[in-house]
Design a protein around this motif. Structure first.
Motif, PDB file in Angstrom:
ATOM      1  N   VAL A  42       2.549  49.945  28.929  1.00  0.00           N
ATOM      2  CA  VAL A  42       3.304  49.086  28.006  1.00  0.00           C
ATOM      3  C   VAL A  42       3.460  47.675  28.598  1.00  0.00           C
ATOM      4  O   VAL A  42       3.268  46.674  27.916  1.00  0.00           O
ATOM      5  CB  VAL A  42       4.685  49.712  27.688  1.00  0.00           C
ATOM      6  CG1 VAL A  42       5.613  48.695  27.050  1.00  0.00           C
ATOM      7  CG2 VAL A  42       4.521  50.910  26.754  1.00  0.00           C
TER       8      VAL A  42
ATOM      9  N   ASN B 187       7.940  40.427  14.455  1.00  0.00           N
ATOM     10  CA  ASN B 187       7.989  41.632  15.293  1.00  0.00           C
ATOM     11  C   ASN B 187       9.407  41.841  15.810  1.00  0.00           C
ATOM     12  O   ASN B 187       9.702  41.625  16.975  1.00  0.00           O
ATOM     13  CB  ASN B 187       7.009  41.508  16.468  1.00  0.00           C
ATOM     14  CG  ASN B 187       5.577  41.452  15.996  1.00  0.00           C
ATOM     15  OD1 ASN B 187       5.250  41.936  14.918  1.00  0.00           O
ATOM     16  ND2 ASN B 187       4.729  40.847  16.802  1.00  0.00           N
TER      17      ASN B 187
ATOM     18  N   ALA C  98      10.383  41.806  23.246  1.00  0.00           N
ATOM     19  CA  ALA C  98      11.551  42.072  24.101  1.00  0.00           C
ATOM     20  C   ALA C  98      12.762  41.215  23.708  1.00  0.00           C
ATOM     21  O   ALA C  98      13.891  41.712  23.629  1.00  0.00           O
ATOM     22  CB  ALA C  98      11.180  41.832  25.556  1.00  0.00           C
TER      23      ALA C  98
ATOM     24  N   LEU D 248       4.954  49.588  21.444  1.00  0.00           N
ATOM     25  CA  LEU D 248       6.088  48.734  21.805  1.00  0.00           C
ATOM     26  C   LEU D 248       7.315  49.016  20.952  1.00  0.00           C
ATOM     27  O   LEU D 248       8.429  48.688  21.332  1.00  0.00           O
ATOM     28  CB  LEU D 248       5.712  47.249  21.678  1.00  0.00           C
ATOM     29  CG  LEU D 248       4.550  46.762  22.533  1.00  0.00           C
ATOM     30  CD1 LEU D 248       4.397  45.251  22.435  1.00  0.00           C
ATOM     31  CD2 LEU D 248       4.733  47.151  23.994  1.00  0.00           C
TER      32      LEU D 248
ATOM     33  N   GLN E   5      15.178  63.668  31.185  1.00  0.00           N
ATOM     34  CA  GLN E   5      13.722  63.525  31.145  1.00  0.00           C
ATOM     35  C   GLN E   5      13.145  63.787  32.534  1.00  0.00           C
ATOM     36  O   GLN E   5      12.229  64.569  32.701  1.00  0.00           O
ATOM     37  CB  GLN E   5      13.304  62.123  30.661  1.00  0.00           C
ATOM     38  CG  GLN E   5      13.962  61.687  29.359  1.00  0.00           C
ATOM     39  CD  GLN E   5      13.434  62.422  28.151  1.00  0.00           C
ATOM     40  OE1 GLN E   5      12.268  62.661  28.042  1.00  0.00           O
ATOM     41  NE2 GLN E   5      14.315  62.785  27.232  1.00  0.00           N
ATOM     42  N   VAL E   6      13.716  63.085  33.533  1.00  0.00           N
ATOM     43  CA  VAL E   6      13.220  63.258  34.898  1.00  0.00           C
ATOM     44  C   VAL E   6      13.785  64.549  35.516  1.00  0.00           C
ATOM     45  O   VAL E   6      13.118  65.200  36.308  1.00  0.00           O
ATOM     46  CB  VAL E   6      13.594  62.025  35.766  1.00  0.00           C
ATOM     47  CG1 VAL E   6      13.126  62.189  37.194  1.00  0.00           C
ATOM     48  CG2 VAL E   6      13.026  60.755  35.161  1.00  0.00           C
TER      49      VAL E   6
ATOM     50  N   GLN F  93       5.193  53.357  30.990  1.00  0.00           N
ATOM     51  CA  GLN F  93       5.852  52.057  31.196  1.00  0.00           C
ATOM     52  C   GLN F  93       4.874  51.007  31.704  1.00  0.00           C
ATOM     53  O   GLN F  93       4.923  49.848  31.287  1.00  0.00           O
ATOM     54  CB  GLN F  93       7.010  52.190  32.191  1.00  0.00           C
ATOM     55  CG  GLN F  93       8.222  52.937  31.671  1.00  0.00           C
ATOM     56  CD  GLN F  93       8.869  52.260  30.481  1.00  0.00           C
ATOM     57  OE1 GLN F  93       8.681  51.084  30.234  1.00  0.00           O
ATOM     58  NE2 GLN F  93       9.601  53.021  29.691  1.00  0.00           N
TER      59      GLN F  93
ATOM     60  N   PRO G  19      11.082  47.458  23.409  1.00  0.00           N
ATOM     61  CA  PRO G  19       9.727  47.731  23.896  1.00  0.00           C
ATOM     62  C   PRO G  19       9.667  47.794  25.425  1.00  0.00           C
ATOM     63  O   PRO G  19      10.338  46.999  26.086  1.00  0.00           O
ATOM     64  CB  PRO G  19       8.930  46.534  23.375  1.00  0.00           C
ATOM     65  CG  PRO G  19       9.924  45.464  23.129  1.00  0.00           C
ATOM     66  CD  PRO G  19      11.201  46.137  22.771  1.00  0.00           C
ATOM     67  N   GLY G  20       8.859  48.715  25.912  1.00  0.00           N
ATOM     68  CA  GLY G  20       8.848  48.973  27.358  1.00  0.00           C
ATOM     69  C   GLY G  20      10.213  49.519  27.722  1.00  0.00           C
ATOM     70  O   GLY G  20      10.631  50.530  27.187  1.00  0.00           O
ATOM     71  N   ASP G  21      10.926  48.797  28.607  1.00  0.00           N
ATOM     72  CA  ASP G  21      12.285  49.220  28.924  1.00  0.00           C
ATOM     73  C   ASP G  21      13.263  48.073  28.688  1.00  0.00           C
ATOM     74  O   ASP G  21      14.334  48.024  29.273  1.00  0.00           O
ATOM     75  CB  ASP G  21      12.362  49.728  30.370  1.00  0.00           C
ATOM     76  CG  ASP G  21      11.886  48.690  31.365  1.00  0.00           C
ATOM     77  OD1 ASP G  21      11.471  47.591  30.925  1.00  0.00           O
ATOM     78  OD2 ASP G  21      11.913  48.957  32.583  1.00  0.00           O
ATOM     79  N   SER G  22      12.883  47.130  27.794  1.00  0.00           N
ATOM     80  CA  SER G  22      13.686  45.920  27.659  1.00  0.00           C
ATOM     81  C   SER G  22      15.046  46.135  27.005  1.00  0.00           C
ATOM     82  O   SER G  22      15.908  45.273  27.101  1.00  0.00           O
ATOM     83  CB  SER G  22      12.905  44.824  26.929  1.00  0.00           C
ATOM     84  OG  SER G  22      12.390  45.341  25.744  1.00  0.00           O
TER      85      SER G  22
ATOM     86  N   TYR H 157      20.712  58.988  30.907  1.00  0.00           N
ATOM     87  CA  TYR H 157      20.141  60.078  30.087  1.00  0.00           C
ATOM     88  C   TYR H 157      18.708  60.383  30.532  1.00  0.00           C
ATOM     89  O   TYR H 157      18.323  61.532  30.708  1.00  0.00           O
ATOM     90  CB  TYR H 157      20.173  59.670  28.613  1.00  0.00           C
ATOM     91  CG  TYR H 157      19.474  60.658  27.699  1.00  0.00           C
ATOM     92  CD1 TYR H 157      20.126  61.802  27.256  1.00  0.00           C
ATOM     93  CD2 TYR H 157      18.153  60.448  27.296  1.00  0.00           C
ATOM     94  CE1 TYR H 157      19.482  62.711  26.436  1.00  0.00           C
ATOM     95  CE2 TYR H 157      17.503  61.352  26.475  1.00  0.00           C
ATOM     96  CZ  TYR H 157      18.173  62.481  26.044  1.00  0.00           C
ATOM     97  OH  TYR H 157      17.525  63.383  25.239  1.00  0.00           O
ATOM     98  N   GLN H 158      17.947  59.294  30.718  1.00  0.00           N
ATOM     99  CA  GLN H 158      16.542  59.419  31.113  1.00  0.00           C
ATOM    100  C   GLN H 158      16.424  60.198  32.426  1.00  0.00           C
ATOM    101  O   GLN H 158      15.637  61.135  32.540  1.00  0.00           O
ATOM    102  CB  GLN H 158      15.964  57.996  31.261  1.00  0.00           C
ATOM    103  CG  GLN H 158      14.545  57.900  31.696  1.00  0.00           C
ATOM    104  CD  GLN H 158      13.587  58.146  30.551  1.00  0.00           C
ATOM    105  OE1 GLN H 158      14.004  58.204  29.403  1.00  0.00           O
ATOM    106  NE2 GLN H 158      12.326  58.329  30.860  1.00  0.00           N
TER     107      GLN H 158
ATOM    108  N   LYS I 216      19.342  54.386  21.272  1.00  0.00           N
ATOM    109  CA  LYS I 216      18.365  55.471  21.437  1.00  0.00           C
ATOM    110  C   LYS I 216      17.492  55.615  20.176  1.00  0.00           C
ATOM    111  O   LYS I 216      16.277  55.758  20.270  1.00  0.00           O
ATOM    112  CB  LYS I 216      19.127  56.771  21.734  1.00  0.00           C
ATOM    113  CG  LYS I 216      18.301  58.039  21.653  1.00  0.00           C
ATOM    114  CD  LYS I 216      17.669  58.383  22.960  1.00  0.00           C
ATOM    115  CE  LYS I 216      16.933  59.714  22.867  1.00  0.00           C
ATOM    116  NZ  LYS I 216      15.826  59.814  23.768  1.00  0.00           N
TER     117      LYS I 216
ATOM    118  N   LEU J  75      11.334  44.423  16.458  1.00  0.00           N
ATOM    119  CA  LEU J  75      11.660  45.406  17.499  1.00  0.00           C
ATOM    120  C   LEU J  75      10.535  45.599  18.527  1.00  0.00           C
ATOM    121  O   LEU J  75      10.657  46.444  19.410  1.00  0.00           O
ATOM    122  CB  LEU J  75      12.019  46.756  16.868  1.00  0.00           C
ATOM    123  CG  LEU J  75      13.224  46.755  15.925  1.00  0.00           C
ATOM    124  CD1 LEU J  75      13.457  48.138  15.336  1.00  0.00           C
ATOM    125  CD2 LEU J  75      14.485  46.274  16.630  1.00  0.00           C
ATOM    126  N   THR J  76       9.455  44.853  18.398  1.00  0.00           N
ATOM    127  CA  THR J  76       8.367  45.039  19.364  1.00  0.00           C
ATOM    128  C   THR J  76       8.226  43.857  20.316  1.00  0.00           C
ATOM    129  O   THR J  76       7.307  43.808  21.113  1.00  0.00           O
ATOM    130  CB  THR J  76       7.021  45.278  18.646  1.00  0.00           C
ATOM    131  OG1 THR J  76       6.772  44.194  17.767  1.00  0.00           O
ATOM    132  CG2 THR J  76       7.039  46.571  17.873  1.00  0.00           C
TER     133      THR J  76
END
Lengths: 417, 291
Positions: free
Chosen positions: A388, B145, B150, A243, B254-255, A385, B237-240, B249-250, B230, B147-148
């Motif tokens: 997670v 927590n 959301a 996370l 990445q894709v 994702q 965490p996750g995509d929050s 960018y992703q 970044k 940064l872990t």
């Protein structure tokens, strides 16, 4: 005075101009490279040896972090300046830019390499890279902590009949935290590739062996997500990795976790950096079955490179039996060559045996799934994702595997169109 | 000949800048606009697909989720940065002790790169290696927590952004405050105006041009905030904490879907253009405060 100066400058310019053709004959190979351990240094030794026989070939090593590898290569290709060579872990992702080696090296050359590497380098009938080493997922543990907790860790062939089940493994990890200085039981790499080991151990897979069907949405797939979430819920795996992006290597090396779920590529790193405790490699627990996951590293040339001939020549040299043996022995890697299956490692031969044994019992899907690189690269981030989100309790394990199935089917349909 | 030289000289002076602007801004922007109408994986030639990427974008639930998340981030960062930088400017414009020292302290973060700021906050807020949790541990308190989770991660990202930019806008407001003639305040005092009334009817209206620049610039910067997030949370965490630029960018790198990423960039450009026009319109309403 002025005349002398003029003559001197003219002479220097002429010498300079005459020198240009001499330099121009030199071939400079741009080689994009990433390192997990000491292999970058070993490569430099190998290049020195190569240059003794080929003094007109120079190398420009472009070292990049693994995370930035594909971005770097794609940017170079898009800018019209592709590298001549690159070390890659998934040639299929870059297939349209890579050099077809069918004529220059020939597909028969692949007979020298373990079969699990073939689907990685063969894309639409074209051989796009040469395998160099294979990797195996596995677990590395802190011997001091497990001894302090009085827990026997299965790390010999004699103990193969008595491996931990998942539940026994989780209990042992909880106990080691109670009885030693470990803050957590397990550092687990933030990687769908590493997570998938649980999927195969549960008896599941992402795709059928012939890639005709998406199979992740199964009770086995659900169980793999569920168990992984449970390891987080019981605080065995610190949630800061999946996370928060915290580095699992650092957690293990600093003694915060008792075990690290990674692979054989970590051995040189730990050999060189761990001084405060004794560590070793253990056999992984079994779910329904035993499994590791095979991976590999490959070297490829580029079709728009200006030095294709020189690049192919180095590819042959680098993947030849003797040079490959040197590279793998000194970097502590498992060779991809079948004739280098027994190497003389200066360190950790017993550990390599464990990794090799784990690969030997892995189901075919653990190789064929990841060899389906075009599809895997498209759903790689979605797998992460969804796992997670399950840890965050935003979705259930069932929903996670349903989502991955849906995304995989849609991406495959997209690919086929 | 002299007249001709006189005519051409200004253009020659701006020419180097125009060339650089053309190569690094105009050409990439136009190329990006073209790419948004194509399917392009970077490695092969772009293939024209018309409005395909935009249709995919509007039909994507993920895009709307990310856009709304981005708007929450921007509309949190901008008012906080605006308010805090104005308050700091007003305090540090007074004759207080060590004024220069405090101005330098607040301005210091703006001299650091966003990457450095992101790494620093990551180290401060990390679960296991973070200084803050270490201090909490020393004080006998449970670790947080940061940064872990959301919610806390979003708050921390907003906090770090404000921390990084507030000094810059504070300096702009100080310059604005110093441009307000002191006679207005003297006259107000004679008329018996309170401090609040002086702020409400003199300072705030006369800072309107500066305020507009601060709002426009901080809005654009917040929408484009990439490096800090970044390295601080990698969008998790996750995509929050994945906002529009992180997603661009992703998708691009990445894709490998450069066309779709460019379509998102075009959307971002339109949103920013629209917001800037609205901000100028709102600001122009009511005329110039000096009149």
């Amino acid at each position: 005075m002025r005349k002398n100066l003029f003559i001197t400058i003219t002479a220097l310019l002429l010498v300079g101009l005459m020198a240009v053709p001499a330099f121009a004959q030199e071939t400079v190979l741009d080689f994009v490279w990433f390192s997990d351990g000491v292999e970058g240094e070993v490569l430099k030794d190998i290049i020195d040896d190569y240059q003794e026989e080929n003094p007109d070939v120079e190398f420009n090593i472009i070292e990049v972090p693994y995370n930035e590898l594909n971005t770097k290569i794609k940017t170079m290709v898009a800018g019209g300046n592709p590298p001549d060579l690159a070390r890659v872990s998934n040639p299929g992702e870059l297939s349209s830019a890579l050099l077809n080696l069918n004529d220059s090296i020939g597909q028969d050359y692949l007979d020298n390499f373990v079969e699990s590497t073939h689907p990685y380098v063969m894309v639409d009938g074209e051989m796009l890279a040469v395998p160099i080493d294979v990797t195996a997922n596995g677990i590395i543990y802190n011997k001091d902590y497990f001894e302090a907790a009085g827990i026997d860790v299965p790390d010999t062939e004699e103990e193969l009949d008595d491996l931990w089940t998942w539940e026994e493994w989780a209990n042992a990890l909880e106990k080691v935290v109670e009885e030693s200085n470990a803050r957590y039981g397990l550092a687990y790499d933030y990687s769908p590739h590493r997570w998938s080991t649980l999927l195969y151990q549960a008896g599941g897979s992402f795709f059928s062996k012939d890639w005709s069907e998406v199979t992740i949405n199964s009770p086995e797939g659900e169980r793999a997500v569920e168990f992984f979430v449970e390891l987080h819920d019981r605080n065995i795996i610190p949630e800061s990795i999946w996370l928060g992006g915290e580095n699992p290597n650092t957690l293990f090396r600093s003694g915060l976790t008792a075990m690290h779920f990674a692979g054989n590529w970590m051995l040189t790193n730990y050999r060189d950096n761990i001084e405060n405790f004794d560590w070793g490699v253990a056999y992984m627990p079994k779910g329904k079955i035993r499994s590791s996951v095979v991976g590999g590293k490959f070297v490829a040339g580029f079709k728009d490179s200006d030095n294709k001939e020189a690049a192919v020549d180095f590819l042959k040299y680098f993947s030849s039996q003797k040079v490959n043996a040197k590279f793998c022995e000194e970097s502590l890697f498992l060779s991809a060559r079948t004739d280098n299956s027994k190497l003389n490692y200066s360190f950790g031969s017993d550990m390599f045996e464990i990794f090799s044994n784990e690969l030997a019992v892995s189901p075919p899907e653990a190789g064929s799934d990841w060899a389906y690189n075009e599809a895997m690269s498209r759903i790689y981030d979605d797998i992460r994702q969804n796992v997670v989100k399950s840890i965050q309790k935003e979705i259930t394990p069932k929903e996670a595997v349903e989502n991955i199935e849906e995304l995989a089917e849609s991406e495959i349909e997209d690919m086929e169109n | 000949m002299y007249r001709w030289k006189k005519k051409i000289a200004p253009y020659l002076f701006v020419l180097p800048n125009l060339i650089i602007f053309g190569i690094f801004i105009v050409f990439p922007a136009l190329f990006g606009f073209y790419v948004s109408f194509t399917e392009w994986d970077v490695l092969t030639s772009p293939e024209f697909i018309g409005l395909g990427n935009f249709i995919k974008l509007f039909q994507s639930a993920e895009f709307w989720t990310i856009l709304s998340r981005t708007l929450i981030y921007v509309f949190s960062v901008v008012p906080i940065t605006f308010g805090l930088s104005m308050v700091l400017a007003i305090i540090l414009d007074r004759n207080i002790k060590a004024k220069g020292f405090f101005r330098a302290i607040f301005y210091l973060p703006t001299m650091l790169s966003f990457i450095v700021i992101g790494v620093s906050w990551r180290w401060i807020l990390g679960n296991n290696f973070g200084i803050l949790n270490y201090l909490l541990d020393l004080a006998g308190m449970a670790p947080v927590n940061w940064l872990t989770n959301a919610t806390t991660a979003t708050i921390m990202v907003i906090f770090a952004t404000v921390w990084a930019r507030v000094g810059y806008f504070m300096v702009m407001f100080i310059a604005g405050l110093q441009g307000i003639p002191g006679v207005y305040y003297e006259a107000a005092k004679i008329d018996g105006a309170s401090k609040w009334q002086q702020f409400r009817h003199i300072t705030f209206p006369l800072l309107k041009p500066t305020s507009l620049v601060v709002v426009v610039l901080s809005t654009i910067q917040a929408f484009k905030m990439f490096g800090l997030i970044k390295v601080m949370t990698t969008g998790g965490p996750g995509d929050s904490t994945t906002y529009l630029v992180q997603e661009i960018y992703q998708q691009a790198f990445q894709v490998g879907d450069m066309g779709y990423a460019s379509a998102m960039s075009v959307m971002l450009f339109l949103i920013l253009g629209l917001l800037t026009i609205v901000q100028f319109k709102v600001s122009n309403r009511g005329g110039n405060a000096y009149e």
